[in-house]
Design a protein around this motif. Structure first.
Motif, PDB file in Angstrom:
ATOM      1  N   ASN A   1      31.621  36.799   8.400  1.00 48.77           N
ATOM      2  CA  ASN A   1      31.055  38.016   7.820  1.00 48.77           C
ATOM      3  C   ASN A   1      30.659  37.677   6.376  1.00 48.77           C
ATOM      4  OD1 ASN A   1      30.791  40.438   6.398  1.00 48.77           O
ATOM      5  ND2 ASN A   1      32.290  41.506   7.666  1.00 48.77           N
ATOM      6  N   PRO A   2      29.387  37.818   6.041  1.00 50.61           N
ATOM      7  CA  PRO A   2      28.944  37.345   4.716  1.00 50.61           C
ATOM      8  C   PRO A   2      29.382  38.207   3.529  1.00 50.61           C
ATOM      9  CG  PRO A   2      27.107  38.291   5.934  1.00 50.61           C
ATOM     10  CD  PRO A   2      28.275  38.325   6.855  1.00 50.61           C
ATOM     11  N   ASN A   3      30.001  39.365   3.759  1.00 48.19           N
ATOM     12  CA  ASN A   3      30.478  40.180   2.618  1.00 48.19           C
ATOM     13  C   ASN A   3      31.829  39.652   2.152  1.00 48.19           C
ATOM     14  OD1 ASN A   3      28.332  42.098   2.898  1.00 48.19           O
ATOM     15  ND2 ASN A   3      29.421  42.835   4.707  1.00 48.19           N
ATOM     16  N   PRO A   4      31.882  39.063   0.968  1.00 49.83           N
ATOM     17  CA  PRO A   4      33.139  38.407   0.566  1.00 49.83           C
ATOM     18  C   PRO A   4      34.239  39.384   0.144  1.00 49.83           C
ATOM     19  CG  PRO A   4      31.538  38.288  -1.210  1.00 49.83           C
ATOM     20  CD  PRO A   4      30.844  38.979  -0.072  1.00 49.83           C
ATOM     21  N   ILE A   5      35.471  38.892   0.164  1.00 50.00           N
ATOM     22  CA  ILE A   5      36.602  39.613  -0.424  1.00 50.00           C
ATOM     23  C   ILE A   5      36.635  39.170  -1.889  1.00 50.00           C
ATOM     24  CG2 ILE A   5      39.117  39.860  -0.429  1.00 50.00           C
ATOM     25  CD1 ILE A   5      39.031  38.960   2.562  1.00 50.00           C
ATOM     26  N   ILE A   6      36.526  40.109  -2.817  1.00 50.72           N
ATOM     27  CA  ILE A   6      36.467  39.725  -4.239  1.00 50.72           C
ATOM     28  C   ILE A   6      37.763  40.125  -4.932  1.00 50.72           C
ATOM     29  CG2 ILE A   6      35.214  40.055  -6.423  1.00 50.72           C
ATOM     30  CD1 ILE A   6      32.686  40.432  -4.709  1.00 50.72           C
ATOM     31  N   ILE A   7      38.432  39.137  -5.497  1.00 48.83           N
ATOM     32  CA  ILE A   7      39.722  39.375  -6.176  1.00 48.83           C
ATOM     33  C   ILE A   7      39.465  39.474  -7.679  1.00 48.83           C
ATOM     34  CG2 ILE A   7      42.085  38.506  -6.505  1.00 48.83           C
ATOM     35  CD1 ILE A   7      41.436  38.998  -3.553  1.00 48.83           C
ATOM     36  N   THR A   8      39.840  40.618  -8.255  1.00 49.12           N
ATOM     37  CA  THR A   8      39.585  40.811  -9.693  1.00 49.12           C
ATOM     38  C   THR A   8      40.880  41.074 -10.470  1.00 49.12           C
ATOM     39  OG1 THR A   8      39.233  43.154  -9.284  1.00 49.12           O
ATOM     40  CG2 THR A   8      37.265  41.757  -9.332  1.00 49.12           C
ATOM     41  N   ASP A   9      42.027  41.048  -9.775  1.00 47.47           N
ATOM     42  CA  ASP A   9      43.308  41.284 -10.459  1.00 47.47           C
ATOM     43  C   ASP A   9      44.348  40.302  -9.921  1.00 47.47           C
ATOM     44  OD1 ASP A   9      43.571  42.280  -7.948  1.00 47.47           O
ATOM     45  OD2 ASP A   9      44.072  44.329  -8.515  1.00 47.47           O
ATOM     46  N   VAL A  10      45.608  40.615 -10.120  1.00 46.68           N
ATOM     47  CA  VAL A  10      46.652  39.716  -9.617  1.00 46.68           C
ATOM     48  C   VAL A  10      47.081  40.197  -8.233  1.00 46.68           C
ATOM     49  CG1 VAL A  10      48.978  38.815 -10.015  1.00 46.68           C
ATOM     50  CG2 VAL A  10      47.421  39.169 -11.947  1.00 46.68           C
ATOM     51  N   GLN A  11      46.943  39.347  -7.230  1.00 47.60           N
ATOM     52  CA  GLN A  11      47.279  39.722  -5.853  1.00 47.60           C
ATOM     53  C   GLN A  11      48.221  38.682  -5.266  1.00 47.60           C
ATOM     54  OE1 GLN A  11      45.396  41.884  -3.324  1.00 47.60           O
ATOM     55  NE2 GLN A  11      44.407  43.029  -4.958  1.00 47.60           N
ATOM     56  N   GLU A  12      49.240  39.166  -4.576  1.00 43.51           N
ATOM     57  CA  GLU A  12      50.128  38.267  -3.830  1.00 43.51           C
ATOM     58  C   GLU A  12      50.084  38.677  -2.382  1.00 43.51           C
ATOM     59  OE1 GLU A  12      54.119  37.745  -5.263  1.00 43.51           O
ATOM     60  OE2 GLU A  12      53.410  37.470  -7.320  1.00 43.51           O
ATOM     61  N   TRP A  13      49.533  37.836  -1.541  1.00 39.81           N
ATOM     62  CA  TRP A  13      49.411  38.174  -0.130  1.00 39.81           C
ATOM     63  C   TRP A  13      50.550  37.536   0.649  1.00 39.81           C
ATOM     64  CZ3 TRP A  13      43.522  37.244   1.238  1.00 39.81           C
ATOM     65  CH2 TRP A  13      42.752  38.177   0.544  1.00 39.81           C
ATOM     66  N   ASN A  14      51.231  38.380   1.405  1.00 36.23           N
ATOM     67  CA  ASN A  14      52.271  37.919   2.314  1.00 36.23           C
ATOM     68  C   ASN A  14      51.862  38.316   3.716  1.00 36.23           C
ATOM     69  OD1 ASN A  14      54.778  36.572   1.917  1.00 36.23           O
ATOM     70  ND2 ASN A  14      55.208  38.076   0.306  1.00 36.23           N
TER      71      ASN A  14
ATOM     72  N   GLY B   1      39.980  35.331 -14.674  1.00 35.42           N
ATOM     73  CA  GLY B   1      41.085  36.193 -15.122  1.00 35.42           C
ATOM     74  C   GLY B   1      41.927  36.722 -13.967  1.00 35.42           C
ATOM     75  N   ALA B   2      41.479  36.517 -12.729  1.00 33.78           N
ATOM     76  CA  ALA B   2      42.234  37.026 -11.569  1.00 33.78           C
ATOM     77  C   ALA B   2      43.092  35.912 -10.986  1.00 33.78           C
ATOM     78  CB  ALA B   2      41.273  37.556 -10.519  1.00 33.78           C
ATOM     79  N   SER B   3      44.050  36.318 -10.165  1.00 32.30           N
ATOM     80  CA  SER B   3      44.948  35.344  -9.548  1.00 32.30           C
ATOM     81  C   SER B   3      45.259  35.793  -8.130  1.00 32.30           C
ATOM     82  CB  SER B   3      46.223  35.266 -10.383  1.00 32.30           C
ATOM     83  OG  SER B   3      47.230  34.602  -9.662  1.00 32.30           O
ATOM     84  N   LEU B   4      45.219  34.849  -7.193  1.00 34.12           N
ATOM     85  CA  LEU B   4      45.536  35.164  -5.793  1.00 34.12           C
ATOM     86  C   LEU B   4      46.563  34.171  -5.295  1.00 34.12           C
ATOM     87  CD1 LEU B   4      44.986  36.654  -3.087  1.00 34.12           C
ATOM     88  CD2 LEU B   4      43.196  34.963  -2.648  1.00 34.12           C
ATOM     89  N   SER B   5      47.668  34.715  -4.767  1.00 33.73           N
ATOM     90  CA  SER B   5      48.708  33.866  -4.197  1.00 33.73           C
ATOM     91  C   SER B   5      48.694  34.048  -2.678  1.00 33.73           C
ATOM     92  CB  SER B   5      50.059  34.288  -4.789  1.00 33.73           C
ATOM     93  OG  SER B   5      51.085  33.635  -4.103  1.00 33.73           O
ATOM     94  N   LEU B   6      48.646  32.932  -1.944  1.00 33.48           N
ATOM     95  CA  LEU B   6      48.570  32.983  -0.485  1.00 33.48           C
ATOM     96  C   LEU B   6      49.832  32.404   0.132  1.00 33.48           C
ATOM     97  CD1 LEU B   6      44.926  31.620   0.056  1.00 33.48           C
ATOM     98  CD2 LEU B   6      45.664  34.009  -0.095  1.00 33.48           C
ATOM     99  N   SER B   7      50.341  33.066   1.165  1.00 37.14           N
ATOM    100  CA  SER B   7      51.459  32.494   1.916  1.00 37.14           C
ATOM    101  C   SER B   7      51.318  32.863   3.388  1.00 37.14           C
ATOM    102  CB  SER B   7      52.799  32.978   1.349  1.00 37.14           C
ATOM    103  OG  SER B   7      52.817  34.362   1.322  1.00 37.14           O
ATOM    104  N   CYS B   8      52.217  32.345   4.219  1.00 35.10           N
ATOM    105  CA  CYS B   8      52.199  32.547   5.678  1.00 35.10           C
ATOM    106  C   CYS B   8      50.982  31.865   6.309  1.00 35.10           C
ATOM    107  CB  CYS B   8      52.319  34.029   6.029  1.00 35.10           C
ATOM    108  SG  CYS B   8      53.776  34.788   5.276  1.00 35.10           S
ATOM    109  N   ARG B   9      50.443  32.440   7.402  1.00 34.66           N
ATOM    110  CA  ARG B   9      49.322  31.787   8.104  1.00 34.66           C
ATOM    111  C   ARG B   9      48.043  32.563   7.849  1.00 34.66           C
ATOM    112  NH1 ARG B   9      46.242  32.795  12.188  1.00 34.66           N
ATOM    113  NH2 ARG B   9      47.314  34.760  12.607  1.00 34.66           N
ATOM    114  N   ILE B  10      47.002  31.859   7.441  1.00 35.39           N
ATOM    115  CA  ILE B  10      45.726  32.535   7.201  1.00 35.39           C
ATOM    116  C   ILE B  10      44.618  31.777   7.931  1.00 35.39           C
ATOM    117  CG2 ILE B  10      44.019  33.244   5.469  1.00 35.39           C
ATOM    118  CD1 ILE B  10      46.307  33.745   3.562  1.00 35.39           C
ATOM    119  N   SER B  11      43.935  32.479   8.842  1.00 33.13           N
ATOM    120  CA  SER B  11      42.796  31.873   9.521  1.00 33.13           C
ATOM    121  C   SER B  11      41.527  32.261   8.777  1.00 33.13           C
ATOM    122  CB  SER B  11      42.726  32.345  10.980  1.00 33.13           C
ATOM    123  OG  SER B  11      41.521  31.905  11.580  1.00 33.13           O
TER     124      SER B  11
END
Ligand SMILES: [Zn+2]
Length: 418
Positions: free
Chosen positions: A319-332, A346-356
């Motif tokens: 899907n060509p519409n991106p997810i845009i991160i503009t703040d601090v996000q922690e994904w679980n 200025g933004a930060s993204l933390s990734l964990s677990c399984r992401i396809s």
């Protein structure tokens, strides 16, 4: 030139040189690349974060709509007749009835009302992020997802007495079509002996058996699609991991233990208010709590679950519409994404677990943005390759941080480049 002047000049030179350092693009396709360009942080205490399997990670809260996507459960319908053929409405009408039932099942999901219990609760009523899609099987010459079967032995549903067969899988074994990837729904009349009996009360019933559902009733002259829609949503709830809500053991604190009253009466314990939860037996069966939604969506993203295969793989199509991160996000929690992710300055993204990640999709970290790989497995669940991590940075070791055990898979065989 004295020492102070020399030091000052050296500082100015370093500042000058570092300010001239150009932003470069780094494409990271493997963990070796990440280790080469990123910085490692010590492993955090695993007890301080939620497990990947915690239902809390899968709740469609408004703030999660950034990455949440609507899922579709593939279904087909089998209508069972005996050779007399008078116990259910004719197949053509039955197909129309089931269409109305499906429409009403969707309406019920979309309108998820507030919980009646406990009195005075603040439980949010969130938008369930799933619906159904009737699915044909052209390889079996079926083009509409509806099947009619005539079978004098297996056509009926009986949940009481000597001949009870509600938990029997015989009819499923004989007639199910692609039940590894499609939820097969069997619509069955109640056994006529049971209907003729004096003690029989008109009722509809259903049971979830693996990746199939049997629903019965449909005996009345004028059955109501909405009554069956409630039962249908309830059985699908079981398929995707929900237990009955009136008990203590459903794993959800937002579904209170209750006397499971079908409707309000003048006597205790059903004087009211009574439950309106989908997984209790009541005449409304509509409210689904955040915990229940979390359990359903957790099952959908559990790669080990057979039920996940019933969900359309929308994450395989980019899907060509991106997810845009503009703040601090922690994904679980496990995720199946169809879009690029862009981490802005200025933004930060933390990734964990399984992401396809979908075919060709990338994680792009802009200059001044930060990506943390925190015990994550990044892969493509569709047998394709995804585009890897792209860093635009002067100092890649500040833009990509990793800790714990991380795995990057399915980025293809292309050599990484700086
Ligand atoms: Zn049930």
């Amino acid at each position: 030139m004295n020492n102070t002047t020399l030091t000052l000049l050296t500082v100015l030179l370093v500042v000058f040189l570092s300010s001239c350092k150009k932003t470069q693009t780094y494409t990271l396709l493997s963990m070796e690349d990440v280790i080469l360009y990123g910085s490692e942080l010590p492993e955090s205490d695993p007890n301080t974060r939620l497990a990947c399997s915690a239902w809390e990670n899968y709740v469609p809260y408004p703030e999660n709509m950034l990455w949440f996507e609507q899922e579709k459960i593939r279904i087909n319908f089998h209508t069972m007749y005996d050779s007399v053929g008078d116990k259910l409405m004719p197949f053509k009408e039955k197909r129309m009835f089931l269409w109305y039932m499906m429409d009403n099942a969707h309406l019920r999901l979309r309108s998820n009302p507030k919980m009646n219990l406990p009195v005075g609760n603040n439980t949010p009523n969130l938008q369930p992020m799933y619906m159904y899609e009737i699915t044909a099987s052209p390889d079996t010459n079926n083009f509409n997802g509806h099947y009619a079967h005539v079978d004098d032995e297996l056509y009926f549903y009986l949940n009481k007495g000597k001949h009870r067969n509600n938990y029997s899988k015989e009819v499923i074994k004989k007639y199910a079509i692609h039940d590894d990837t499609i939820l097969n729904v069997f619509v069955m009349p109640v056994h006529p002996d049971s209907v003729a009996s004096k003690t029989y009360k008109q009722h509809n019933a259903g049971v979830a058996l693996g990746t199939s559902v049997k629903i019965s009733g449909f005996w009345e002259d004028d059955p109501k699609p909405w009554e069956y829609a409630a039962m249908f949503n309830h059985e699908v709830g079981h398929v995707f991991g929900l237990a009955h809500a009136w008990t203590k053991s459903d794993g959800c604190e937002d579904t209170p233990v209750n006397p499971n009253c079908f409707q309000k009466t003048n006597k205790e314990p059903c004087k009211g208010p009574i439950s309106n939860n989908l997984m209790d037996y009541n005449n409304e069966q509509m409210a689904i709590t955040p915990c229940q939604l979390g359990i359903i969506h957790r099952t959908m993203h559990d790669i080990k679950s057979k039920k996940r295969k019933l969900v359309k793989q929308r994450w395989c199509k980019y899907n060509p519409n991106p997810i845009i991160i503009t703040d601090v996000q922690e994904w679980n929690g496990n995720k199946d994404l169809s879009k690029d992710i862009i981490v802005k300055s200025g933004a930060s993204l933390s990734l964990s677990c399984r992401i396809s990640m979908a075919k060709g999709a990338k994680i792009i970290v802009e200059e001044g943005g930060k990506l943390v790989l925190d015990n994550v497995r990044l892969h493509n669940d569709c047998g394709d390759t995804w585009g890897g991590i792209k860093i635009h940075s002067r100092n890649p070791n500040q833009s990509i941080i990793f800790r714990g055990t991380n795995v990057i898979e399915n980025t293809g065989t292309q050599l990484s480049k700086v």
